[in-house]
Design an enzyme around this catalytic site. Structure first.
Site, PDB file in Angstrom:
ATOM      1  N   LYS A 190       0.871  -1.189   0.000  1.00  0.00           N
ATOM      2  CA  LYS A 190       0.000   0.000   0.000  1.00  0.00           C
ATOM      3  C   LYS A 190       0.893   1.220   0.000  1.00  0.00           C
ATOM      4  O   LYS A 190       2.023   1.168   0.498  1.00  0.00           O
ATOM      5  CB  LYS A 190      -0.870   0.014   1.258  1.00  0.00           C
ATOM      6  CG  LYS A 190      -2.065   0.923   1.155  1.00  0.00           C
ATOM      7  CD  LYS A 190      -3.246   0.206   0.546  1.00  0.00           C
ATOM      8  CE  LYS A 190      -4.424   1.102   0.313  1.00  0.00           C
ATOM      9  NZ  LYS A 190      -5.612   0.331  -0.073  1.00  0.00           N
ATOM     10  N   ASP A 193      -6.911   4.274  -4.730  1.00  0.00           N
ATOM     11  CA  ASP A 193      -7.583   4.145  -3.426  1.00  0.00           C
ATOM     12  C   ASP A 193      -8.220   5.519  -3.209  1.00  0.00           C
ATOM     13  O   ASP A 193      -8.416   6.271  -4.175  1.00  0.00           O
ATOM     14  CB  ASP A 193      -6.563   3.780  -2.330  1.00  0.00           C
ATOM     15  CG  ASP A 193      -7.225   3.332  -1.029  1.00  0.00           C
ATOM     16  OD1 ASP A 193      -7.689   2.189  -0.960  1.00  0.00           O
ATOM     17  OD2 ASP A 193      -7.293   4.131  -0.064  1.00  0.00           O
TER      18      ASP A 193
HETATM   19  O1  2IT Z   1      -8.017  -1.415  -0.717  1.00  0.00           O
HETATM   20  C1  2IT Z   1      -7.952  -1.975  -1.818  1.00  0.00           C
HETATM   21  O2  2IT Z   1      -8.101  -3.196  -1.950  1.00  0.00           O
HETATM   22  C2  2IT Z   1      -7.677  -1.139  -2.989  1.00  0.00           C
HETATM   23  N1  2IT Z   1      -7.565   0.070  -2.851  1.00  0.00           N
HETATM   24  C3  2IT Z   1      -7.500  -1.761  -4.337  1.00  0.00           C
HETATM   25  C4  2IT Z   1      -6.114  -2.240  -4.521  1.00  0.00           C
HETATM   26  C5  2IT Z   1      -5.776  -2.724  -5.903  1.00  0.00           C
HETATM   27  O3  2IT Z   1      -4.608  -3.049  -6.104  1.00  0.00           O
HETATM   28  O4  2IT Z   1      -6.648  -2.798  -6.764  1.00  0.00           O
END
Ligand code: 2IT
Length: 445
Positions: A126, A166
């Site tokens: 993340k 996100d």
């Molecule tokens: O919290 C999540 O699962 C997302 N923001 C999507 C992450 C993604 O790699 O699609």
């Protein structure tokens, strides 16, 4: 509490002082997998839990950029590369004033379990920045994204780390980030998901988190012999996730009656459907982060500074941000007859609210409920690798099946002798096993 468990958590707290959200996420996982962990000496011998809670790598960097007035601005950028045991790091980028290391560690930790649950080969990561897109011009957003990528590009790659969107990072931001990545690397690769349709994005990706959440809720209800038909739903937020959830819930016969923003919430007893759902996109695109204009446009009530959990509904689905539904909210919802709370946002409920809802009604945790977003990201990666483009129906059918499988996993690991399912436990153990086994197989790395 088990003394060994308590000692373990005391150690985690000592090592990560002040990281409240991270500690909350770890505590939830450790508590629910503990018995399973204790029954498996292999895991203990390999110190799997100690290793899992430690990110493999944290990257933190300066993001300087120039605003429209010609003034220099400085933000902080992050990428937490959490766990690559089952695939390249995968997870979104969040641009929001609340972003800090604790928040991104909690999100990367959760992402590892969530991605494992999808059964696709994706590790957890993340990232993001404390940059606040509210009120920024298009050019300011572009300059910020370009500066952010000037550092991030050296750490990511289609087989290393694949970011996505996100909060605060949507199609526009992905475009600017991807463009700069491509220029710096001189490569056209599937290093991002959530891309535009014209350059490798997948159909259904924008809707996927919301659609997946509703598919999951449908499965939770089906297990109790019920359906979404005629149910009233309170949603919070008004971004991508709430939008997808509103479309799918309406399609399956439910009525969505609230949306919210930082300014308050709107209450639309006739249901948010048709052109009202499309209007959500306009609201979001305005970059003002408010929902009050919806109330003015459609002549419905607006409750300034409040959250929607005070309304009487059958189902509550937080779709905005972490800890947006607390114990008092959960109590109110339950007293008003609510029978199910499902987190479409990551850790949308406080630990107290989640535990209360698990005990008294039904509770679906984010890492299971909102896994549809990253699942379709995984499908976007597959399509990019194959140089193919699947139809809406193909992607949607795969998403639906993945959500059914995740629900089955939660039941497998979370069903109690009474027949009731503890979805927190089910999702945590279900997500844990695959990562733990892969880590053991790969040795001490
Ligand atoms: O919290 C999540 O699962 C997302 N923001 C999507 C992450 C993604 O790699 O699609």
């Amino acid at each position: 509490m088990d003394t060994k468990l308590k000692a373990f958590m005391d150690g985690v707290r000592l090592k990560n002082p002040g990281e409240d959200e991270f500690l909350q996420a770890v505590q939830e996982v450790v508590e629910t997998v503990w018995d399973f962990y204790m029954e498996n000496p292999r895991y203990q011998k390999a110190k799997i839990l100690d290793r899992m809670i430690e990110p493999e790598r944290v990257i933190m960097f300066r993001v300087p950029w120039v605003d429209d007035k010609g003034e220099v601005q400085v933000n902080r950028g992050f990428r937490v590369e959490y766990n690559s045991a089952i695939g390249p790091y995968k997870g979104g980028l969040r641009f929001h004033s609340s972003v800090n290391l604790s928040g991104l560690k909690f999100l990367g930790f959760e992402q590892t379990f969530k991605n494992s649950l999808t059964s696709l080969p994706m590790g957890g990561g993340k990232g993001g920045s404390d940059f606040n897109p509210r009120g920024k011009s298009d050019m300011e957003i572009m300059r910020f994204c370009q500066s952010f990528m000037c550092e991030l590009f050296r750490h990511i790659g289609p087989n290393t780390d694949v970011p996505a969107g996100d909060i605060g990072v949507g199609g526009r931001e992905i475009g600017y980030l991807y463009g700069m990545y491509k220029k710096l690397r001189n490569e056209f690769t599937g290093v991002f998901t959530g891309k535009g349709r014209e350059y490798g994005g997948s159909l259904i990706r924008p809707e996927a988190t919301g659609y997946g959440a509703i598919y999951f809720v449908r499965e939770m209800l089906a297990l109790k012999g019920e359906s979404l038909k005629g149910k009233t739903i309170a949603l919070s937020g008004f971004g991508n996730v709430a939008w997808g959830a509103a479309i799918k819930a309406t399609e399956l016969g439910a009525k969505v009656i609230t949306l919210s923003g930082p300014d308050g919430y709107i209450y639309d007893p006739d249901g948010i459907s048709g052109e009202k759902i499309d209007y959500m996109i306009e609201l979001r695109a305005s970059n003002m982060d408010v929902v009050q204009p919806y109330a003015e446009k459609y002549g419905v009530q607006f409750f300034a500074g409040k959250r929607p959990w005070e309304q009487k509904v059958d189902i509550a689905i937080p779709c905005a941000i972490q800890n947006e539904l607390n114990e008092e909210d959960a109590r109110k919802l339950i007293a008003n007859g609510c029978q199910l709370i499902a987190e479409a946002s990551n850790m949308g409920c406080t630990a107290e609210a989640a535990n209360l809802a698990t005990k008294e009604i039904s509770f679906g945790p984010g890492k299971a409920v909102n896994a549809g977003g990253v699942a379709v990201s995984g499908l976007e990666m597959t399509q990019n690798s194959m140089r193919l483009d699947w139809t809406r129906e193909e992607v949607d059918a795969k998403l639906n099946q993945i959500m059914i499988n995740i629900h089955n996993t939660c039941v497998k690991f979370g069903q109690e002798p009474s027949g009731k399912v503890n979805y927190i436990k089910g999702a945590n153990i279900g997500g844990f096993v695959k990562v733990a086994e892969a880590m053991i197989a790969q040795g001490l790395v």
